[in-house]
Design a protein around this motif. Structure first.
Motif, PDB file in Angstrom:
ATOM      1  N   THR A  45       5.903   5.225   4.536  1.00 56.05           N
ATOM      2  CA  THR A  45       6.440   5.023   5.878  1.00 56.05           C
ATOM      3  C   THR A  45       7.839   4.426   5.822  1.00 56.05           C
ATOM      4  O   THR A  45       8.710   4.772   6.640  1.00 56.05           O
ATOM      5  CB  THR A  45       5.506   4.118   6.695  1.00 56.05           C
ATOM      6  OG1 THR A  45       4.209   4.718   6.756  1.00 56.05           O
ATOM      7  CG2 THR A  45       6.023   3.928   8.114  1.00 56.05           C
ATOM      8  N   LEU A  46       8.067   3.529   4.867  1.00 53.12           N
ATOM      9  CA  LEU A  46       9.392   2.929   4.723  1.00 53.12           C
ATOM     10  C   LEU A  46      10.464   3.956   4.373  1.00 53.12           C
ATOM     11  O   LEU A  46      11.658   3.712   4.581  1.00 53.12           O
ATOM     12  CB  LEU A  46       9.352   1.833   3.655  1.00 53.12           C
ATOM     13  CG  LEU A  46       8.626   0.544   4.041  1.00 53.12           C
ATOM     14  CD1 LEU A  46       8.417  -0.338   2.815  1.00 53.12           C
ATOM     15  CD2 LEU A  46       9.396  -0.222   5.111  1.00 53.12           C
ATOM     16  N   ALA A  47      10.040   5.102   3.842  1.00 47.67           N
ATOM     17  CA  ALA A  47      10.992   6.141   3.438  1.00 47.67           C
ATOM     18  C   ALA A  47      11.344   7.099   4.583  1.00 47.67           C
ATOM     19  O   ALA A  47      12.171   7.994   4.404  1.00 47.67           O
ATOM     20  CB  ALA A  47      10.415   6.937   2.270  1.00 47.67           C
ATOM     21  N   GLU A  99       1.390   0.720  10.063  1.00 50.13           N
ATOM     22  CA  GLU A  99       0.459   1.192   9.029  1.00 50.13           C
ATOM     23  C   GLU A  99      -0.387   0.050   8.480  1.00 50.13           C
ATOM     24  O   GLU A  99      -1.584   0.208   8.245  1.00 50.13           O
ATOM     25  CB  GLU A  99       1.228   1.873   7.889  1.00 50.13           C
ATOM     26  CG  GLU A  99       1.850   3.197   8.251  1.00 50.13           C
ATOM     27  CD  GLU A  99       0.813   4.225   8.667  1.00 50.13           C
ATOM     28  OE1 GLU A  99      -0.279   4.271   8.055  1.00 50.13           O
ATOM     29  OE2 GLU A  99       1.090   4.980   9.616  1.00 50.13           O
ATOM     30  N   CYS A 100       0.231  -1.097   8.275  1.00 49.34           N
ATOM     31  CA  CYS A 100      -0.520  -2.256   7.789  1.00 49.34           C
ATOM     32  C   CYS A 100      -1.595  -2.672   8.784  1.00 49.34           C
ATOM     33  O   CYS A 100      -2.731  -2.975   8.399  1.00 49.34           O
ATOM     34  CB  CYS A 100       0.422  -3.435   7.549  1.00 49.34           C
ATOM     35  SG  CYS A 100       1.598  -3.183   6.218  1.00 49.34           S
ATOM     36  N   GLY A 140       0.022 -11.774   3.162  1.00 49.58           N
ATOM     37  CA  GLY A 140      -1.192 -11.056   3.510  1.00 49.58           C
ATOM     38  C   GLY A 140      -0.954  -9.795   4.300  1.00 49.58           C
ATOM     39  O   GLY A 140      -1.806  -8.900   4.325  1.00 49.58           O
ATOM     40  N   MET A 141       0.195  -9.674   4.947  1.00 48.58           N
ATOM     41  CA  MET A 141       0.457  -8.516   5.795  1.00 48.58           C
ATOM     42  C   MET A 141       0.965  -7.302   5.021  1.00 48.58           C
ATOM     43  O   MET A 141       1.162  -6.236   5.597  1.00 48.58           O
ATOM     44  CB  MET A 141       1.435  -8.898   6.910  1.00 48.58           C
ATOM     45  CG  MET A 141       0.820  -9.925   7.848  1.00 48.58           C
ATOM     46  SD  MET A 141       1.809 -10.284   9.297  1.00 48.58           S
ATOM     47  CE  MET A 141       1.572  -8.778  10.225  1.00 48.58           C
ATOM     48  N   MET A 142       1.229  -7.459   3.729  1.00 45.47           N
ATOM     49  CA  MET A 142       1.489  -6.322   2.829  1.00 45.47           C
ATOM     50  C   MET A 142       2.728  -5.517   3.203  1.00 45.47           C
ATOM     51  O   MET A 142       2.742  -4.292   3.148  1.00 45.47           O
ATOM     52  CB  MET A 142       0.265  -5.403   2.774  1.00 45.47           C
ATOM     53  CG  MET A 142      -0.991  -6.086   2.304  1.00 45.47           C
ATOM     54  SD  MET A 142      -2.467  -5.031   2.329  1.00 45.47           S
ATOM     55  CE  MET A 142      -2.703  -4.795   4.097  1.00 45.47           C
ATOM     56  N   LEU A 143       3.792  -6.228   3.564  1.00 49.38           N
ATOM     57  CA  LEU A 143       5.083  -5.629   3.863  1.00 49.38           C
ATOM     58  C   LEU A 143       6.152  -6.307   3.015  1.00 49.38           C
ATOM     59  O   LEU A 143       5.920  -7.380   2.462  1.00 49.38           O
ATOM     60  CB  LEU A 143       5.440  -5.837   5.336  1.00 49.38           C
ATOM     61  CG  LEU A 143       4.799  -4.937   6.386  1.00 49.38           C
ATOM     62  CD1 LEU A 143       5.082  -5.496   7.771  1.00 49.38           C
ATOM     63  CD2 LEU A 143       5.320  -3.518   6.271  1.00 49.38           C
ATOM     64  N   PRO A 145       0.832  -1.203   0.000  1.00 44.85           N
ATOM     65  CA  PRO A 145       0.000   0.000   0.000  1.00 44.85           C
ATOM     66  C   PRO A 145       0.870   1.258   0.000  1.00 44.85           C
ATOM     67  O   PRO A 145       2.009   1.246   0.503  1.00 44.85           O
ATOM     68  CB  PRO A 145      -0.791  -0.113   1.312  1.00 44.85           C
ATOM     69  CG  PRO A 145      -0.732  -1.559   1.684  1.00 44.85           C
ATOM     70  CD  PRO A 145       0.586  -2.056   1.162  1.00 44.85           C
ATOM     71  N   GLU A 146       0.332   2.325  -0.533  1.00 39.88           N
ATOM     72  CA  GLU A 146       1.104   3.573  -0.618  1.00 39.88           C
ATOM     73  C   GLU A 146       1.545   4.051   0.761  1.00 39.88           C
ATOM     74  O   GLU A 146       2.672   4.518   0.938  1.00 39.88           O
ATOM     75  CB  GLU A 146       0.270   4.655  -1.295  1.00 39.88           C
ATOM     76  CG  GLU A 146       1.028   5.966  -1.474  1.00 39.88           C
ATOM     77  CD  GLU A 146       0.207   7.026  -2.170  1.00 39.88           C
ATOM     78  OE1 GLU A 146       0.793   8.063  -2.561  1.00 39.88           O
ATOM     79  OE2 GLU A 146      -1.008   6.843  -2.321  1.00 39.88           O
TER      80      GLU A 146
END
Length: 389
Positions: free
Chosen positions: A21-23, A249-250, A191-194, A15-16
């Motif tokens: 957040t990773l940045a 965030e996820c 499924g956790m989108m990371l 997700p955006e």
């Protein structure tokens, strides 16, 4: 250039909010700010796992958590039952054998789910079995095992149920406490989108007592030490800090949308892909007991699955996975878990059909996309006929 569509069973699209957040700048993992994040993340993980137990965060792949479960819950020489219905069932056996456990393997044809009666028979035959190791979702084939029934059976017999939920948690229901699961694990990249890099593991009260009795000699994957640190908002060693920050965030996504709604959408996408594949005249590897979030498709005889996937990727920018072991080159695995939506799946179905025809396959269907979309819309309606989203 067409948009990159990552339709693999992990890693999955991000997700955006997660990418942004990773940045962010790095923070220190032993300061109060990080502890506060860990406490908030803990509540979100417990909601996702369906448990009141602490959930430990490991910096590793999902296999690291599998290793931690085996070495932390069983002593060398103990006997475990392993359901081998695919590559990842075999991985349970490999880890257990490396830890010098006695492995009773329950091998199944790839594409078949285990029957609770088969597990019950094995437990009756080998009375010294102390744990059952099983996948919730066997990623190499797309089979969904009846984990709830097996965990209930094991609970009555005082046997631990250790569940690899790496392709299930966040994709389909797998509530740990309600289903009497003793150890549930997952990884960050499905499924956790990371991105890959985190694994999560939770223990029931029975599993905790077993871990205390075993007293694992692991230095890194030490469940008792990790659990103690977890309760204080920390990890035993330096974690993947940016991934944990993004994890928050996820988890907001899961809590904000609600698991029931997310599961319904995952189910609808599963129905969508299966309807599209059926309409194309292709054969599904798993007809019953199929998992959510992944569909495995048998390729027509004479087609090279490796070459097909390369062409789908290079010409349509759609990335899918192939078969493993003896299924390499013979099946395509289309992932639809995590942050994937129905336009991605329409593009995947179109790319798959186009390349199959180009390489000598045949499909006369002209309305496969319409049938796929109709299946999605039908699945997204509740019993009253009202839209759920």
């Amino acid at each position: 250039m067409d948009k990159l569509r990552l339709l693999t069973p992990g890693p999955t699209p991000l997700p955006e909010e997660v990418r942004l957040t990773l940045a962010k700048d790095m923070i220190h993992h032993r300061k109060q700010g990080f502890k506060d994040i860990m406490f908030r993340v803990q509540k979100g993980l417990q909601y996702l796992f369906g448990t009141n137990q602490p959930i430990m965060t490991l910096t590793s792949s999902g296999t690291g958590a599998m290793n931690a479960a085996v070495t932390g819950l069983f002593s060398p020489g103990e006997t475990v039952l392993v359901v081998e219905a695919g590559k990842f069932g075999q991985r349970w056996s490999d880890i257990a054998q490396a830890h010098k456990l006695e492995v009773v393997a329950l091998p199944l044809e790839w594409g078949s789910a285990v029957k609770p009666k088969e597990v019950e028979n094995a437990l009756s035959r080998w009375s010294d079995i102390s744990g059952v190791l099983i996948q919730a979702s066997e990623t190499s084939t797309g089979v969904l095992h009846p984990v709830q029934d097996i965990a209930r059976l094991c609970s009555r017999k005082g046997i631990l149920t250790v569940v690899d939920g790496i392709s299930a948690v966040g994709v389909s229901p797998c509530p740990m406490d309600e289903w009497n699961i003793d150890c549930l694990i997952t990884g960050s990249q499905k499924g956790m989108m990371l991105p890959p890099g985190l694994a999560f593991i939770a223990l029931s009260e029975a599993a905790l007592k077993k871990a205390e009795a075993v007293k694992s000699q692991n230095f890194y994957f030490n469940l008792l030490s990790e659990r103690e640190k977890c309760l204080s908002g920390q990890t035993l060693f330096t974690p993947a800090i940016n991934l944990i920050v993004a994890l928050e965030e996820c988890l907001k996504y899961f809590q904000g949308h609600g698991l029931e709604k997310i599961y319904k959408r995952q189910w609808a996408m599963t129905c969508m892909v299966r309807a599209g594949i059926d309409s194309l005249g292709l054969e599904l590897l798993v007809r019953e007991n199929y998992t959510w979030g992944l569909t495995s498709v048998k390729l027509p005889p004479g087609l090279d699955g490796v070459k097909l996937l390369d062409t789908v990727a290079s010409e349509y920018n759609v990335i899918m996975a192939g078969g493993q072991n003896h299924l390499k080159g013979k099946i395509v695995r289309m992932g639809h878990m995590g942050y994937v939506d129905w336009p991605d799946l329409l593009a995947g179905l179109h790319a798959l059909r186009s390349v199959i025809i180009r390489q000598g396959g045949y499909s006369a269907s002209r309305d496969y996309l319409e049938k796929a979309m109709a299946a999605y819309e039908q699945a997204m309606k509740d019993i009253t006929g009202n839209e759920t989203v």
